[in-house]
Design a protein around this motif. Structure first.
Motif, PDB file in Angstrom:
ATOM      1  N   GLN A  67      67.430  47.356  21.254  1.00  0.00           N
ATOM      2  CA  GLN A  67      66.360  48.493  21.052  1.00  0.00           C
ATOM      3  C   GLN A  67      66.691  48.674  19.518  1.00  0.00           C
ATOM      4  N   VAL A  68      66.417  47.735  18.716  1.00  0.00           N
ATOM      5  CA  VAL A  68      66.629  47.867  17.101  1.00  0.00           C
ATOM      6  C   VAL A  68      65.390  48.108  16.652  1.00  0.00           C
ATOM      7  N   GLU A  69      64.746  49.243  16.500  1.00  0.00           N
ATOM      8  CA  GLU A  69      63.654  49.601  15.687  1.00  0.00           C
ATOM      9  C   GLU A  69      63.241  48.844  14.642  1.00  0.00           C
ATOM     10  N   ALA A  70      64.149  48.938  13.677  1.00  0.00           N
ATOM     11  CA  ALA A  70      64.122  48.269  12.285  1.00  0.00           C
ATOM     12  C   ALA A  70      63.881  46.794  12.356  1.00  0.00           C
ATOM     13  N   LEU A  71      64.495  46.117  13.272  1.00  0.00           N
ATOM     14  CA  LEU A  71      64.400  44.645  13.455  1.00  0.00           C
ATOM     15  C   LEU A  71      62.856  44.468  14.071  1.00  0.00           C
ATOM     16  N   GLU A  72      62.308  45.208  14.807  1.00  0.00           N
ATOM     17  CA  GLU A  72      61.197  44.647  15.263  1.00  0.00           C
ATOM     18  C   GLU A  72      60.098  44.979  14.341  1.00  0.00           C
ATOM     19  N   SER A  73      60.126  46.045  13.340  1.00  0.00           N
ATOM     20  CA  SER A  73      59.398  46.090  12.225  1.00  0.00           C
ATOM     21  C   SER A  73      59.426  45.130  11.208  1.00  0.00           C
ATOM     22  N   HIS A  74      60.614  44.523  11.226  1.00  0.00           N
ATOM     23  CA  HIS A  74      60.782  43.402  10.118  1.00  0.00           C
ATOM     24  C   HIS A  74      59.982  42.111  10.502  1.00  0.00           C
ATOM     25  N   LEU A  75      60.173  41.887  11.962  1.00  0.00           N
ATOM     26  CA  LEU A  75      59.534  40.999  12.749  1.00  0.00           C
ATOM     27  C   LEU A  75      57.947  40.918  12.423  1.00  0.00           C
ATOM     28  N   ALA A  76      57.530  42.366  12.579  1.00  0.00           N
ATOM     29  CA  ALA A  76      55.965  42.444  12.518  1.00  0.00           C
ATOM     30  C   ALA A  76      55.661  42.305  10.904  1.00  0.00           C
ATOM     31  N   ASP A  77      56.581  42.636   9.961  1.00  0.00           N
ATOM     32  CA  ASP A  77      56.300  42.521   8.736  1.00  0.00           C
ATOM     33  C   ASP A  77      56.064  40.812   8.025  1.00  0.00           C
ATOM     34  N   ILE A  78      56.934  40.156   8.782  1.00  0.00           N
ATOM     35  CA  ILE A  78      56.855  38.620   8.383  1.00  0.00           C
ATOM     36  C   ILE A  78      56.163  37.683   9.247  1.00  0.00           C
ATOM     37  N   LEU A  79      54.831  38.604   9.937  1.00  0.00           N
ATOM     38  CA  LEU A  79      53.925  37.536  10.749  1.00  0.00           C
ATOM     39  C   LEU A  79      53.181  36.863   9.685  1.00  0.00           C
ATOM     40  N   ASP A  80      53.136  35.564   9.962  1.00  0.00           N
ATOM     41  CA  ASP A  80      51.830  34.564   9.412  1.00  0.00           C
ATOM     42  C   ASP A  80      51.558  33.857  10.406  1.00  0.00           C
ATOM     43  N   THR A  81      50.796  32.868   9.808  1.00  0.00           N
ATOM     44  CA  THR A  81      50.037  31.879  10.721  1.00  0.00           C
ATOM     45  C   THR A  81      51.055  30.929  11.342  1.00  0.00           C
ATOM     46  N   ASP A  82      52.087  30.656  10.742  1.00  0.00           N
ATOM     47  CA  ASP A  82      53.238  29.887  11.200  1.00  0.00           C
ATOM     48  C   ASP A  82      54.035  30.320  12.192  1.00  0.00           C
ATOM     49  N   ASN A  83      54.255  31.907  12.526  1.00  0.00           N
ATOM     50  CA  ASN A  83      55.141  32.473  13.466  1.00  0.00           C
ATOM     51  C   ASN A  83      54.266  33.160  14.583  1.00  0.00           C
ATOM     52  N   CYS A  84      53.025  33.693  14.009  1.00  0.00           N
ATOM     53  CA  CYS A  84      52.401  34.534  14.934  1.00  0.00           C
ATOM     54  C   CYS A  84      52.255  34.471  16.556  1.00  0.00           C
ATOM     55  N   LEU A  85      51.860  33.072  16.683  1.00  0.00           N
ATOM     56  CA  LEU A  85      51.909  32.792  18.281  1.00  0.00           C
ATOM     57  C   LEU A  85      53.291  32.842  19.134  1.00  0.00           C
ATOM     58  N   LEU A  86      54.167  32.255  18.228  1.00  0.00           N
ATOM     59  CA  LEU A  86      55.556  32.362  18.932  1.00  0.00           C
ATOM     60  C   LEU A  86      55.870  33.902  19.202  1.00  0.00           C
ATOM     61  N   LEU A  87      55.843  34.888  18.009  1.00  0.00           N
ATOM     62  CA  LEU A  87      56.093  36.101  18.167  1.00  0.00           C
ATOM     63  C   LEU A  87      55.324  36.950  19.123  1.00  0.00           C
ATOM     64  N   CYS A  88      54.072  36.577  19.268  1.00  0.00           N
ATOM     65  CA  CYS A  88      53.162  37.379  20.126  1.00  0.00           C
ATOM     66  C   CYS A  88      53.587  37.026  21.668  1.00  0.00           C
ATOM     67  N   GLN A  89      53.835  35.742  22.115  1.00  0.00           N
ATOM     68  CA  GLN A  89      54.271  35.566  23.397  1.00  0.00           C
ATOM     69  C   GLN A  89      55.594  35.975  23.616  1.00  0.00           C
ATOM     70  N   ALA A  90      56.900  35.975  22.602  1.00  0.00           N
ATOM     71  CA  ALA A  90      58.244  36.249  22.888  1.00  0.00           C
ATOM     72  C   ALA A  90      58.045  37.893  22.830  1.00  0.00           C
ATOM     73  N   SER A  91      57.263  38.655  22.117  1.00  0.00           N
ATOM     74  CA  SER A  91      57.093  39.854  22.196  1.00  0.00           C
ATOM     75  C   SER A  91      56.668  40.658  23.450  1.00  0.00           C
ATOM     76  N   ALA A  92      55.818  39.834  24.087  1.00  0.00           N
ATOM     77  CA  ALA A  92      55.057  40.058  25.334  1.00  0.00           C
ATOM     78  C   ALA A  92      56.076  39.916  26.596  1.00  0.00           C
ATOM     79  N   THR A  93      56.871  39.030  26.264  1.00  0.00           N
ATOM     80  CA  THR A  93      58.141  38.234  27.269  1.00  0.00           C
ATOM     81  C   THR A  93      59.074  39.452  27.194  1.00  0.00           C
ATOM     82  N   PHE A  94      59.422  40.054  26.059  1.00  0.00           N
ATOM     83  CA  PHE A  94      60.576  40.879  26.044  1.00  0.00           C
ATOM     84  C   PHE A  94      60.258  42.471  25.945  1.00  0.00           C
TER      85      PHE A  94
END
Length: 504
Positions: free
Chosen positions: A115-142
């Protein structure tokens, strides 16, 4: 429609971290270093930092249980050392790049389990077209709802380029949720100063770009008491703000602001800055609007203020390093940047850090006639548009500054800037939109150059333009139906006269 995270694969109960502990001596304080074992790696971490950045450790230390008084904690259940290392870097205020999929997944797991909120925010900050699909599926999973929402809206904004890949890689429920969203629309406002409503001032019109038809459509009218002449215009948390401005050639300041909510199609009044100002830069970040520099009484100022939207109040922040007006600014990776000119050949880029209330010189660009007229952010790059060859304002040269590497690069060639089109640029996903009265152009953005993608109808008003991105109500929603009812009240003859499609 809400995101159906519960229907997606989730972590099993036995993957939750468990603790193995050796007890501290009696009477020792819950402060100082703590040894954290993750897999085969051991990290020595300050307890205060862990408690301040990680909800799991904060709860552990406050629980009063035996495990809260240990000198070593063993995290089990699938956590990887690489993910914990990223979490520690973010907790120290760093912004580590995560270029590969394995490290991204490790970071997502750590953000979820600890439950590291700052890390979740950082992952949202670095969203781009290369990683958004992976992060979308992973964030739903977890179960990282904030990251999931950010990734889903990012994908929707870039759906034209990502649709076929998304259909192949995302869970059907996630795909359905993404398709239920509306992409951010390109918005344009013309030059308007306070007028009487009975005059039906057509320059009050705010329009949005219909990308399917390639035409501009009516969205709303500016309040009659508002001004966009030398005003501050910004979008924050889905709402459009128009602050200040001037009336007449004597530049009488408008000491108030207006907020437009596209979901309800309503304008509300908000107070203007404490210090009356115009020709200032207005940027929105983390629930606050920042009014930076500007003029008052034809004198350029260095004062700056922040407006807390929730509290509805303005407060002064640290003055800018030197007086500045009409500056180019941008928010990149949740960081505020502003251009300062030193005529004739120097542009300084400063960062304002809200948490520290400090200005920091980030970089200096030295080019002939290098005035940074416009600056936009894409990924971790700042693109600065400056005068073209031979001080030509009709052609722009463009430089790119990477905030991660600290390196400058110059994009090859020059860009047509007829009637200031390029200075209206906004970026959505990997696309940049520019507009003037003659044409609307969409570019594909890359560090090697902006590639011309397509042309659409120009904005049907003369004069200066303000542009932004705004997420409108979904087609068929109650909010959209109410908005269309309001639109129908406008006179159809006025629509034909001004070329505004969809006004009735």
């Amino acid at each position: 429609m809400e995101p159906l995270l519960a229907s997606c694969p989730g972590p099993e109960a036995d993957t939750v971290p468990q603790f193995g502990a050796s007890e501290l001596g009696e009477g020792e304080e819950l402060a100082g270093p703590l040894r954290v074992r993750v897999g085969d790696s051991v990290f020595t971490v300050d307890r205060t930092m862990l408690a301040g950045s990680c909800a799991y450790f904060r709860g552990l230390f406050r629980s009063g249980m035996r495990d809260s008084r240990t000198n070593e904690v063993y995290l089990q259940g699938g956590l990887q050392p690489g993910g914990f290392l990223v979490a520690l870097a973010v907790a120290r205020g760093e912004r580590p790049p995560l270029p590969d999929a394995d490290r991204l997944m490790e970071a997502v797991e750590c953000a979820a389990f600890l439950q590291v909120e700052a890390l979740e925010s950082h992952l949202a900050d670095i969203l781009d077209t290369d990683n958004c699909l992976l992060l979308c599926q992973a964030s739903a999973t977890f179960g990282l709802h904030k990251l999931f929402t950010s990734a889903a809206t990012f994908i929707r904004d870039s759906y034209r380029d990502l649709k076929w890949v998304a259909e192949e890689s995302l869970h059907p429920d996630i795909l359905s949720y993404i398709e239920s969203l509306t992409p951010a629309s390109f918005i344009a406002l013309g030059t308007h100063t306070p007028s009487m409503k009975i005059l039906q001032d057509t320059y009050r019109t705010v329009c949005h770009l219909d990308e399917e038809q390639g035409v501009w459509r009516f969205l709303t009218d500016l309040p009659v008491d508002s001004s966009t002449s030398m005003a501050g215009v910004a979008v924050l948390d889905g709402r459009l703000y128009v602050i200040g401005g001037v009336v007449g050639v004597s530049k009488v300041a408008v000491d108030r602001g207006f907020c437009y909510d596209p979901l309800t199609n309503t304008w509300t009044d908000i107070p203007g800055p404490t210090q009356s100002r115009y020709d200032f830069n207005l940027l929105g970040l983390d629930g606050k609007l920042y009014a930076l520099g500007g003029e008052h009484g034809r004198k350029i100022m260095s004062s700056a203020e922040a407006f807390d939207v929730a509290a509805g109040t303005w407060s002064f922040i640290k003055h800018a390093p030197r007086p500045v007006a009409g500056a180019a600014g941008a928010v990149c990776r949740r960081r505020i940047f502003l251009c300062f000119w030193k005529p004739p050949d120097i542009t300084d880029i400063y960062e304002y850090v809200p948490a520290e209330d400090e200005w920091t010189l980030i970089t200096t660009m030295v080019r002939h006639q290098s005035y940074g007229h416009c600056m936009v952010a894409h990924r971790d790059n700042l693109y600065v548009m400056r005068n073209g060859p031979g001080d030509d304002f009709l052609r722009c040269l463009m430089d790119c500054y990477n905030i991660t590497t600290g390196q400058w690069s110059t994009l090859p060639g020059h860009y047509i800037n007829s009637k200031g089109a390029l200075f209206s640029a906004v970026v959505r996903g990997d696309a940049a939109f520019t507009v003037n009265r003659a044409v609307t152009i969409e570019f594909a953005v890359a560090t090697t150059g902006w590639r011309h993608r397509r042309e659409m109808t120009g904005f049907p008003k003369s004069g200066s333009l303000w542009t932004c991105l705004l997420r409108l109500a979904r087609e068929g929603s109650q909010e959209e139906a109410e908005r269309k009812e309001n639109v129908e009240e406008h006179d159809g003859d006025e629509v034909k006269e001004n070329g505004l499609e969809g006004h009735v």
